[in-house]
Motif scaffolding. Structure first.
Motif, mmCIF file in Angstrom:
data_model
loop_
_atom_site.group_PDB
_atom_site.id
_atom_site.type_symbol
_atom_site.label_atom_id
_atom_site.label_comp_id
_atom_site.label_asym_id
_atom_site.label_seq_id
_atom_site.Cartn_x
_atom_site.Cartn_y
_atom_site.Cartn_z
ATOM 1 N N ILE A 196 -33.947 29.506 -3.502
ATOM 2 C CA ILE A 196 -34.728 28.455 -2.847
ATOM 3 C C ILE A 196 -35.100 27.493 -3.964
ATOM 4 C CG2 ILE A 196 -36.755 27.883 -1.456
ATOM 5 C CD1 ILE A 196 -36.796 30.841 -0.525
ATOM 6 N N LYS A 197 -34.219 26.525 -4.193
ATOM 7 C CA LYS A 197 -34.384 25.605 -5.319
ATOM 8 C C LYS A 197 -35.090 24.333 -4.867
ATOM 9 C CE LYS A 197 -30.330 27.282 -7.757
ATOM 10 N NZ LYS A 197 -28.989 26.971 -8.245
ATOM 11 N N ILE A 198 -36.114 23.968 -5.613
ATOM 12 C CA ILE A 198 -36.837 22.720 -5.390
ATOM 13 C C ILE A 198 -36.270 21.710 -6.389
ATOM 14 C CG2 ILE A 198 -39.097 21.600 -5.325
ATOM 15 C CD1 ILE A 198 -38.743 23.942 -3.300
ATOM 16 N N SER A 199 -35.679 20.635 -5.870
ATOM 17 C CA SER A 199 -35.009 19.641 -6.712
ATOM 18 C C SER A 199 -35.574 18.256 -6.448
ATOM 19 C CB SER A 199 -33.504 19.623 -6.417
ATOM 20 O OG SER A 199 -32.949 20.893 -6.637
ATOM 21 N N ARG A 200 -35.671 17.477 -7.510
ATOM 22 C CA ARG A 200 -36.187 16.110 -7.410
ATOM 23 C C ARG A 200 -35.213 15.224 -6.637
ATOM 24 N NH1 ARG A 200 -40.343 13.800 -9.406
ATOM 25 N NH2 ARG A 200 -40.862 15.416 -10.899
ATOM 26 N N ILE A 201 -35.774 14.340 -5.811
ATOM 27 C CA ILE A 201 -34.985 13.392 -5.024
ATOM 28 C C ILE A 201 -35.911 12.228 -4.651
ATOM 29 C CG2 ILE A 201 -35.518 14.453 -2.817
ATOM 30 C CD1 ILE A 201 -32.716 13.820 -1.875
ATOM 31 N N GLU A 202 -35.360 11.074 -4.480
ATOM 32 C CA GLU A 202 -36.128 9.942 -3.949
ATOM 33 C C GLU A 202 -35.555 9.646 -2.569
ATOM 34 O OE1 GLU A 202 -38.850 8.556 -5.258
ATOM 35 O OE2 GLU A 202 -38.666 9.980 -6.918
ATOM 36 N N ASP A 203 -36.327 9.941 -1.521
ATOM 37 C CA ASP A 203 -35.835 9.789 -0.166
ATOM 38 C C ASP A 203 -37.031 9.596 0.752
ATOM 39 O OD1 ASP A 203 -34.128 9.837 2.081
ATOM 40 O OD2 ASP A 203 -32.912 11.435 1.231
ATOM 41 N N ASN A 204 -36.762 9.560 2.050
ATOM 42 C CA ASN A 204 -37.866 9.551 3.000
ATOM 43 C C ASN A 204 -37.465 10.354 4.233
ATOM 44 O OD1 ASN A 204 -37.226 7.830 5.450
ATOM 45 N ND2 ASN A 204 -36.671 6.418 3.809
ATOM 46 N N TYR A 205 -38.477 10.841 4.903
ATOM 47 C CA TYR A 205 -38.292 11.606 6.140
ATOM 48 C C TYR A 205 -39.170 10.944 7.196
ATOM 49 C CZ TYR A 205 -38.599 15.436 9.496
ATOM 50 O OH TYR A 205 -38.556 16.190 10.645
ATOM 51 N N GLN A 206 -38.545 10.331 8.171
ATOM 52 C CA GLN A 206 -39.269 9.662 9.255
ATOM 53 C C GLN A 206 -40.373 8.746 8.723
ATOM 54 O OE1 GLN A 206 -40.601 12.628 12.068
ATOM 55 N NE2 GLN A 206 -38.532 13.349 12.466
ATOM 56 N N GLY A 207 -40.044 7.962 7.688
ATOM 57 C CA GLY A 207 -40.992 7.009 7.123
ATOM 58 C C GLY A 207 -41.950 7.582 6.101
ATOM 59 N N ILE A 208 -41.799 8.862 5.762
ATOM 60 C CA ILE A 208 -42.659 9.506 4.768
ATOM 61 C C ILE A 208 -41.866 9.630 3.471
ATOM 62 C CG2 ILE A 208 -43.937 11.592 4.169
ATOM 63 C CD1 ILE A 208 -44.091 12.163 7.225
ATOM 64 N N SER A 209 -42.382 9.050 2.382
ATOM 65 C CA SER A 209 -41.706 9.162 1.085
ATOM 66 C C SER A 209 -41.706 10.610 0.625
ATOM 67 C CB SER A 209 -42.406 8.303 0.031
ATOM 68 O OG SER A 209 -42.279 6.950 0.351
ATOM 69 N N VAL A 210 -40.534 11.054 0.143
ATOM 70 C CA VAL A 210 -40.376 12.442 -0.285
ATOM 71 C C VAL A 210 -39.808 12.452 -1.709
ATOM 72 C CG1 VAL A 210 -39.312 14.659 0.240
ATOM 73 C CG2 VAL A 210 -39.895 13.107 2.094
ATOM 74 N N GLY A 211 -40.416 13.243 -2.591
ATOM 75 C CA GLY A 211 -39.982 13.306 -3.985
ATOM 76 C C GLY A 211 -39.165 14.536 -4.323
ATOM 77 N N PHE A 212 -39.093 15.503 -3.411
ATOM 78 C CA PHE A 212 -38.359 16.742 -3.665
ATOM 79 C C PHE A 212 -37.653 17.192 -2.395
ATOM 80 C CE2 PHE A 212 -41.490 16.671 -6.988
ATOM 81 C CZ PHE A 212 -40.823 17.180 -8.090
ATOM 82 N N MET A 213 -36.570 17.930 -2.568
ATOM 83 C CA MET A 213 -35.862 18.545 -1.450
ATOM 84 C C MET A 213 -35.627 20.014 -1.764
ATOM 85 S SD MET A 213 -31.957 17.150 -1.900
ATOM 86 C CE MET A 213 -31.156 18.407 -0.926
ATOM 87 N N ILE A 214 -35.169 20.761 -0.768
ATOM 88 C CA ILE A 214 -34.938 22.195 -0.916
ATOM 89 C C ILE A 214 -33.441 22.457 -0.817
ATOM 90 C CG2 ILE A 214 -35.447 24.477 0.038
ATOM 91 C CD1 ILE A 214 -37.891 23.002 1.463
ATOM 92 N N LYS A 215 -32.911 23.160 -1.806
ATOM 93 C CA LYS A 215 -31.514 23.589 -1.766
ATOM 94 C C LYS A 215 -31.515 25.098 -1.574
ATOM 95 C CE LYS A 215 -29.842 19.916 -4.788
ATOM 96 N NZ LYS A 215 -29.216 19.595 -6.076
ATOM 97 N N THR A 216 -31.010 25.534 -0.424
ATOM 98 C CA THR A 216 -31.033 26.955 -0.096
ATOM 99 C C THR A 216 -30.023 27.253 1.001
ATOM 100 O OG1 THR A 216 -32.462 28.793 0.583
ATOM 101 C CG2 THR A 216 -32.852 26.679 1.647
ATOM 102 N N THR A 217 -29.696 28.525 1.114
ATOM 103 C CA THR A 217 -28.850 28.960 2.226
ATOM 104 C C THR A 217 -29.697 29.544 3.362
ATOM 105 O OG1 THR A 217 -28.548 31.113 1.165
ATOM 106 C CG2 THR A 217 -26.859 29.427 0.750
ATOM 107 N N ALA A 218 -31.030 29.539 3.195
ATOM 108 C CA ALA A 218 -31.910 30.007 4.268
ATOM 109 C C ALA A 218 -31.622 29.207 5.528
ATOM 110 C CB ALA A 218 -33.372 29.865 3.853
ATOM 111 N N LYS A 219 -31.550 29.885 6.648
ATOM 112 C CA LYS A 219 -31.079 29.277 7.896
ATOM 113 C C LYS A 219 -32.160 28.592 8.725
ATOM 114 C CE LYS A 219 -26.895 30.841 7.330
ATOM 115 N NZ LYS A 219 -26.284 30.135 6.233
ATOM 116 N N ASN A 220 -33.403 29.038 8.620
ATOM 117 C CA ASN A 220 -34.460 28.507 9.476
ATOM 118 C C ASN A 220 -35.043 27.232 8.864
ATOM 119 O OD1 ASN A 220 -36.518 28.059 11.288
ATOM 120 N ND2 ASN A 220 -37.306 30.145 11.215
ATOM 121 N N VAL A 221 -34.407 26.102 9.176
ATOM 122 C CA VAL A 221 -34.810 24.809 8.623
ATOM 123 C C VAL A 221 -35.809 24.150 9.575
ATOM 124 C CG1 VAL A 221 -34.001 22.543 7.869
ATOM 125 C CG2 VAL A 221 -32.575 24.569 7.486
ATOM 126 N N VAL A 222 -36.937 23.730 9.030
ATOM 127 C CA VAL A 222 -38.000 23.133 9.822
ATOM 128 C C VAL A 222 -37.901 21.605 9.804
ATOM 129 C CG1 VAL A 222 -40.494 23.031 10.184
ATOM 130 C CG2 VAL A 222 -39.480 25.065 9.186
#
Length: 161
Positions: free
Chosen positions: A87-113
């Protein structure tokens, strides 16, 4: 619903904002009760081995949920949470539904919220069916700079419980 927060970090901004979303109970890591614990992910690196062992022991009960929120630093939660899955937390510059996001999750876990354009911003993970739920979120749900979106952030936070 009442969520638990760690007493030694009770003055963190994230916890002050959380108190606007739900009832909070201050606890020590060696006296966690069954239920939900909210912990800013960056604090995982501040916990010593004994505290991490206590946290992981608490997570062995399927009645418990650990919600890890920003702030983050790049890390792999696999070793910290004694997981078999990266469950890797990696830096990214992005947004989710208008919310600025600085990190994303890299994982094979299946239950994505929370996911957008193939990028994961929130997951639920259980080591097995008999253990507690680990929720990892990189959306800044408890960020005072996003206070103008408070109703939306509260709704997103409540969807994790």
């Amino acid at each position: 619903m009442t969520v638990q927060i760690l007493g030694e970090y009770k003055n963190r901004t994230e916890y002050r904002l959380l108190k606007d979303f739900c009832d909070c109970q201050t606890v020590q890591i060696n006296s966690l009760k069954n239920g939900v614990l909210v912990l800013p992910g960056v604090l995982l690196s501040k916990l010593d081995k004994q505290q991490l062992d206590l946290l992981n022991t608490w997570l062995e009960d399927n009645k418990n949920q650990l919600i890890l929120t920003p702030s983050w630093t790049e890390m792999n939660l696999k070793e910290i949470l004694y997981s078999s899955v990266d469950i890797k937390i990696s830096r990214i510059e992005d947004n989710y539904q208008g919310i600025s996001v600085g990190f994303m999750i890299k994982t094979t876990a299946k239950n994505v919220v929370f996911q957008q354009n193939g990028k994961k911003f929130g997951i639920h993970y259980r080591k097995n069916t008999g253990t507690g739920l680990i929720t990892v979120v990189t959306l800044p749900l408890l960020d005072y700079k996003m206070i103008q979106l408070e109703d939306k952030l509260k709704c997103l936070f409540n969807s994790l419980l």
